[in-house]
Design an enzyme around this catalytic site. Structure first.
Site, PDB file in Angstrom:
ATOM      1  N   LYS A 113       0.873  -1.174   0.000  1.00 14.78           N
ATOM      2  CA  LYS A 113       0.000   0.000   0.000  1.00 14.78           C
ATOM      3  C   LYS A 113       0.914   1.230   0.000  1.00 14.78           C
ATOM      4  CE  LYS A 113      -4.281  -1.648   1.969  1.00 14.78           C
ATOM      5  NZ  LYS A 113      -3.989  -3.050   1.588  1.00 14.78           N
ATOM      6  N   ASP A 118      -1.200  -2.181  -4.192  1.00 16.96           N
ATOM      7  CA  ASP A 118      -2.617  -2.220  -3.818  1.00 16.96           C
ATOM      8  C   ASP A 118      -3.251  -0.883  -4.184  1.00 16.96           C
ATOM      9  OD1 ASP A 118      -2.403  -4.739  -2.755  1.00 16.96           O
ATOM     10  OD2 ASP A 118      -2.520  -4.121  -0.664  1.00 16.96           O
ATOM     11  N   MET A 119      -4.554  -0.893  -4.478  1.00 19.52           N
ATOM     12  CA  MET A 119      -5.230   0.376  -4.763  1.00 19.52           C
ATOM     13  C   MET A 119      -6.056   0.760  -3.534  1.00 19.52           C
ATOM     14  SD  MET A 119      -5.047   2.593  -7.103  1.00 19.52           S
ATOM     15  CE  MET A 119      -4.680   2.001  -8.752  1.00 19.52           C
ATOM     16  N   GLN A 151     -10.119  -1.403  -9.354  1.00 20.13           N
ATOM     17  CA  GLN A 151     -11.333  -1.618  -8.546  1.00 20.13           C
ATOM     18  C   GLN A 151     -12.549  -1.473  -9.463  1.00 20.13           C
ATOM     19  OE1 GLN A 151      -9.859   1.687  -6.424  1.00 20.13           O
ATOM     20  NE2 GLN A 151      -9.640   0.603  -4.477  1.00 20.13           N
ATOM     21  N   ARG A 163      -4.276  -6.716 -11.048  1.00 17.44           N
ATOM     22  CA  ARG A 163      -5.234  -7.447 -10.199  1.00 17.44           C
ATOM     23  C   ARG A 163      -6.588  -6.750 -10.317  1.00 17.44           C
ATOM     24  NH1 ARG A 163      -4.146  -6.470  -4.255  1.00 17.44           N
ATOM     25  NH2 ARG A 163      -2.613  -8.147  -4.350  1.00 17.44           N
ATOM     26  N   LYS A 191     -13.325  -5.918  -6.668  1.00 18.29           N
ATOM     27  CA  LYS A 191     -14.519  -5.055  -6.691  1.00 18.29           C
ATOM     28  C   LYS A 191     -14.192  -3.665  -6.152  1.00 18.29           C
ATOM     29  CE  LYS A 191     -18.040  -8.601  -6.100  1.00 18.29           C
ATOM     30  NZ  LYS A 191     -18.680  -9.402  -5.046  1.00 18.29           N
ATOM     31  N   THR A 239     -11.408 -12.302  -6.107  1.00 16.78           N
ATOM     32  CA  THR A 239     -12.776 -12.268  -5.584  1.00 16.78           C
ATOM     33  C   THR A 239     -13.099 -13.583  -4.877  1.00 16.78           C
ATOM     34  OG1 THR A 239     -15.115 -11.970  -6.146  1.00 16.78           O
ATOM     35  CG2 THR A 239     -13.775 -13.116  -7.781  1.00 16.78           C
ATOM     36  N   HIS A 240     -14.012 -13.487  -3.908  1.00 13.90           N
ATOM     37  CA  HIS A 240     -14.541 -14.696  -3.264  1.00 13.90           C
ATOM     38  C   HIS A 240     -15.933 -14.999  -3.795  1.00 13.90           C
ATOM     39  CE1 HIS A 240     -11.941 -12.399  -0.511  1.00 13.90           C
ATOM     40  NE2 HIS A 240     -11.354 -13.561  -0.389  1.00 13.90           N
ATOM     41  N   ARG A 292     -12.172  -4.529   8.913  1.00 14.33           N
ATOM     42  CA  ARG A 292     -12.729  -4.517   7.541  1.00 14.33           C
ATOM     43  C   ARG A 292     -13.257  -5.893   7.171  1.00 14.33           C
ATOM     44  NH1 ARG A 292      -8.858  -0.861   5.821  1.00 14.33           N
ATOM     45  NH2 ARG A 292      -7.516  -2.360   4.783  1.00 14.33           N
ATOM     46  N   ARG A 293     -12.475  -6.935   7.487  1.00 12.80           N
ATOM     47  CA  ARG A 293     -12.923  -8.299   7.164  1.00 12.80           C
ATOM     48  C   ARG A 293     -14.178  -8.632   7.958  1.00 12.80           C
ATOM     49  NH1 ARG A 293      -9.437  -7.188   4.134  1.00 12.80           N
ATOM     50  NH2 ARG A 293     -11.333  -6.574   3.074  1.00 12.80           N
TER      51      ARG A 293
HETATM   52  C1  LIG Z   1      -6.473 -10.886  -3.186  1.00 13.37           C
HETATM   53  C2  LIG Z   1      -7.308  -9.657  -2.953  1.00 13.37           C
HETATM   54  C3  LIG Z   1      -6.717  -8.415  -3.024  1.00 13.37           C
HETATM   55  C4  LIG Z   1      -7.481  -7.263  -2.848  1.00 13.37           C
HETATM   56  N1  LIG Z   1      -6.897  -6.037  -3.012  1.00 13.37           N
HETATM   57  C5  LIG Z   1      -7.655  -4.934  -2.940  1.00 13.37           C
HETATM   58  C6  LIG Z   1      -7.130  -3.634  -3.243  1.00 13.37           C
HETATM   59  O1  LIG Z   1      -5.941  -3.464  -3.564  1.00 13.37           O
HETATM   60  N2  LIG Z   1      -7.952  -2.564  -3.160  1.00 13.37           N
HETATM   61  C7  LIG Z   1      -9.280  -2.697  -2.822  1.00 13.37           C
HETATM   62  O2  LIG Z   1      -9.993  -1.683  -2.799  1.00 13.37           O
HETATM   63  N3  LIG Z   1      -9.799  -3.906  -2.519  1.00 13.37           N
HETATM   64  C8  LIG Z   1      -9.041  -5.011  -2.570  1.00 13.37           C
HETATM   65  N4  LIG Z   1      -9.599  -6.235  -2.291  1.00 13.37           N
HETATM   66  C9  LIG Z   1     -10.954  -6.307  -1.674  1.00 13.37           C
HETATM   67  C10 LIG Z   1     -12.045  -6.349  -2.703  1.00 13.37           C
HETATM   68  O3  LIG Z   1     -12.121  -5.102  -3.359  1.00 13.37           O
HETATM   69  C11 LIG Z   1     -13.412  -6.668  -2.050  1.00 13.37           C
HETATM   70  O4  LIG Z   1     -13.725  -5.686  -1.109  1.00 13.37           O
HETATM   71  C12 LIG Z   1     -13.474  -8.001  -1.363  1.00 13.37           C
HETATM   72  O5  LIG Z   1     -12.743  -8.996  -2.052  1.00 13.37           O
HETATM   73  C13 LIG Z   1     -14.951  -8.462  -1.245  1.00 13.37           C
HETATM   74  O6  LIG Z   1     -15.521  -8.675  -2.533  1.00 13.37           O
HETATM   75  P1  LIG Z   1     -15.676 -10.140  -3.160  1.00 13.37           P
HETATM   76  O7  LIG Z   1     -15.792  -9.983  -4.634  1.00 13.37           O
HETATM   77  O8  LIG Z   1     -14.553 -10.992  -2.709  1.00 13.37           O
HETATM   78  O9  LIG Z   1     -16.972 -10.801  -2.587  1.00 13.37           O
HETATM   79  P2  LIG Z   1     -18.161 -10.166  -1.697  1.00 13.37           P
HETATM   80  O10 LIG Z   1     -18.755  -9.013  -2.412  1.00 13.37           O
HETATM   81  O11 LIG Z   1     -17.682  -9.978  -0.281  1.00 13.37           O
HETATM   82  O12 LIG Z   1     -19.145 -11.360  -1.686  1.00 13.37           O
HETATM   83  C14 LIG Z   1     -20.000 -11.584  -2.802  1.00 13.37           C
HETATM   84  C15 LIG Z   1     -20.504 -12.999  -2.785  1.00 13.37           C
HETATM   85  O13 LIG Z   1     -19.379 -13.905  -2.731  1.00 13.37           O
HETATM   86  C16 LIG Z   1     -19.742 -15.069  -2.048  1.00 13.37           C
HETATM   87  N5  LIG Z   1     -18.898 -15.202  -0.848  1.00 13.37           N
HETATM   88  C17 LIG Z   1     -18.067 -14.279  -0.330  1.00 13.37           C
HETATM   89  N6  LIG Z   1     -17.455 -14.730   0.775  1.00 13.37           N
HETATM   90  C18 LIG Z   1     -17.930 -15.976   0.971  1.00 13.37           C
HETATM   91  C19 LIG Z   1     -17.701 -16.964   1.950  1.00 13.37           C
HETATM   92  N7  LIG Z   1     -16.854 -16.742   2.979  1.00 13.37           N
HETATM   93  N8  LIG Z   1     -18.362 -18.129   1.839  1.00 13.37           N
HETATM   94  C20 LIG Z   1     -19.209 -18.345   0.830  1.00 13.37           C
HETATM   95  N9  LIG Z   1     -19.496 -17.435  -0.127  1.00 13.37           N
HETATM   96  C21 LIG Z   1     -18.859 -16.273  -0.067  1.00 13.37           C
HETATM   97  C22 LIG Z   1     -21.186 -14.899  -1.696  1.00 13.37           C
HETATM   98  O14 LIG Z   1     -21.935 -15.394  -2.746  1.00 13.37           O
HETATM   99  C23 LIG Z   1     -21.338 -13.381  -1.626  1.00 13.37           C
HETATM  100  O15 LIG Z   1     -22.654 -12.942  -1.752  1.00 13.37           O
HETATM  101  C24 LIG Z   1      -8.860  -7.392  -2.515  1.00 13.37           C
HETATM  102  C25 LIG Z   1      -9.452  -8.645  -2.464  1.00 13.37           C
HETATM  103  C26 LIG Z   1      -8.715  -9.781  -2.677  1.00 13.37           C
HETATM  104  C27 LIG Z   1      -9.389 -11.108  -2.660  1.00 13.37           C
END
Ligand SMILES: Cc1cc2nc3c(=O)[nH]c(=O)nc-3n(C[C@H](O)[C@H](O)[C@H](O)COP(=O)(O)OP(=O)(O)OC[C@H]3O[C@@H](n4cnc5c(N)ncnc54)[C@H](O)[C@@H]3O)c2cc1C
Length: 297
Positions: free
Chosen positions: A90, A124-125, A153, A174, A177, A216-217, A278-279
């Site tokens: 960062k 990182d952004m 993002q 990378r 969202k 993304t998750h 945040r998490r």
């Molecule tokens: C490797 C990495 C690097 C990142 N770097 C940055 C960065 O530099 N700058 C930045 O602004 N953000 C960063 N982020 C954060 C990112 O912007 C999102 O805020 C964060 O990843 C949450 O969005 P999501 O797409 O993962 O899923 P979410 O929007 O949290 O979840 C959407 C859907 O995913 C599914 N889901 C999510 N978690 C679970 C779970 N535990 N079990 C089952 N289903 C689940 C569900 O269907 C849920 O409704 C990063 C994320 C990752 C993974």
């Protein structure tokens, strides 16, 4: 939630200790040794890693320099131990909030250390006010070192324009969202529209010929990326999925078992509280997990 947990931390060392114990679900620990141990375990399971030394919005020059020093040490440890890992930095942690020149100078120190190993450095952004500055620093760094790339993002209105430029220049990016609270004139507010934009940007990046990270998750987005890459015959070795340490660990392993690449973002350091909050606040289940463990029987 934030204020409550903050006051818990400040007023009770015993609870602080317990909270740290819980935070370790999402944070590797406080030291480089802790981080190395976690990365080694991830590597053994077939996952790569990106290490983030926690701390952002640093306001003192000495602290910014010290953080750059930790990243230099990390480079040495990753290389010495042959770990499959790179760096996530960062810029606000190495001085961007004080002075752009200072952040660039600190970044250069890390790059010089990473250069002999061609170790990838991810910027990182952060909040939207820092995006232009981050791209300026990236462009200057890329004039000296090609193994460095940004984060896009998908919630930002400007993201398509940025991706256009990054894809054309084949800059390793990378895609995520976006994690910060941004106003409607800066960022898309609705999740379905963010998802739609994410997918459009992912398609553009994945067909650019460079190696990108899809962070993304979100099960729906992962399925859509898989379907798209299969249709376009983009092999699973030409991109990687990325997830955060401690989130969906089973899904991480399942993707690897299916032949996809997975990089886990591993934060560590003493400034774990902000990241942990945040998490927690991202998902209700995480808050319940903590409350149950803190106050449950
Ligand atoms: C490797 C990495 C690097 C990142 N770097 C940055 C960065 O530099 N700058 C930045 O602004 N953000 C960063 N982020 C954060 C990112 O912007 C999102 O805020 C964060 O990843 C949450 O969005 P999501 O797409 O993962 O899923 P979410 O929007 O949290 O979840 C959407 C859907 O995913 C599914 N889901 C999510 N978690 C679970 C779970 N535990 N079990 C089952 N289903 C689940 C569900 O269907 C849920 O409704 C990063 C994320 C990752 C993974």
């Amino acid at each position: 939630m934030k204020a409550t947990l903050g006051s818990v931390l400040n007023n009770s060392p015993a609870l602080q200790h317990r909270l740290f114990f819980l935070a370790r679900r999402f944070v590797a620990g406080e030291t480089i040794d802790d981080a190395v141990r976690v990365v080694r375990r991830l590597n053994e399971a077939g996952l790569s890693a990106s290490l983030d030394f926690l701390g952002e919005d640093v306001r003192r020059e000495e602290e910014a320099a010290a953080t750059a020093g930790v990243y230099c040490e990390l480079v040495d440890r990753i290389a010495a131990e042959g770990l499959n890992a790179n760096l996530s930095i960062k810029l606000s942690a190495i001085g961007q909030a004080i002075d752009e020149e200072l952040a660039f100078a600190n970044l250069r120190r890390v790059i010089e250390r990473a250069r002999p190993h061609e170790m990838f450095v991810r910027l990182d952004m952060e909040g939207s006010a820092t995006v232009d500055s981050t791209y300026r620093i990236l462009d200057r760094a890329r004039a000296e070192y090609e193994h460095i790339g940004p984060v896009v993002q998908a919630y930002l209105h400007r993201a398509a324009q940025d991706v256009e430029r990054l894809a054309a220049a084949k800059i390793r990016t990378r895609l995520c969202k976006g994690a910060y609270k941004e106003p409607p004139d800066v960022a898309i507010q609705s999740l379905p529209l963010i998802r739609r934009n994410f997918m459009l940007l992912a398609q553009k990046l994945l067909t650019s010929g460079a190696y990108h990270g899809i962070a993304t998750h979100d099960e729906a987005l992962i399925a859509a990326v898989r379907a798209f890459t299969e249709r376009e015959r983009i092999g699973p070795d030409r991109f990687e999925f990325q997830m955060l340490y401690g989130l969906r660990p089973k899904a991480q392993l399942a993707l690897v078992a299916e032949g996809y690449r997975m990089r886990v973002y591993v934060p560590f350091g003493t400034h774990w509280a902000g990241y942990f909050y945040r998490r927690l606040t991202e998902r209700r289940e995480n808050v319940l997990f903590v409350l149950r463990n803190l106050f449950g029987g």
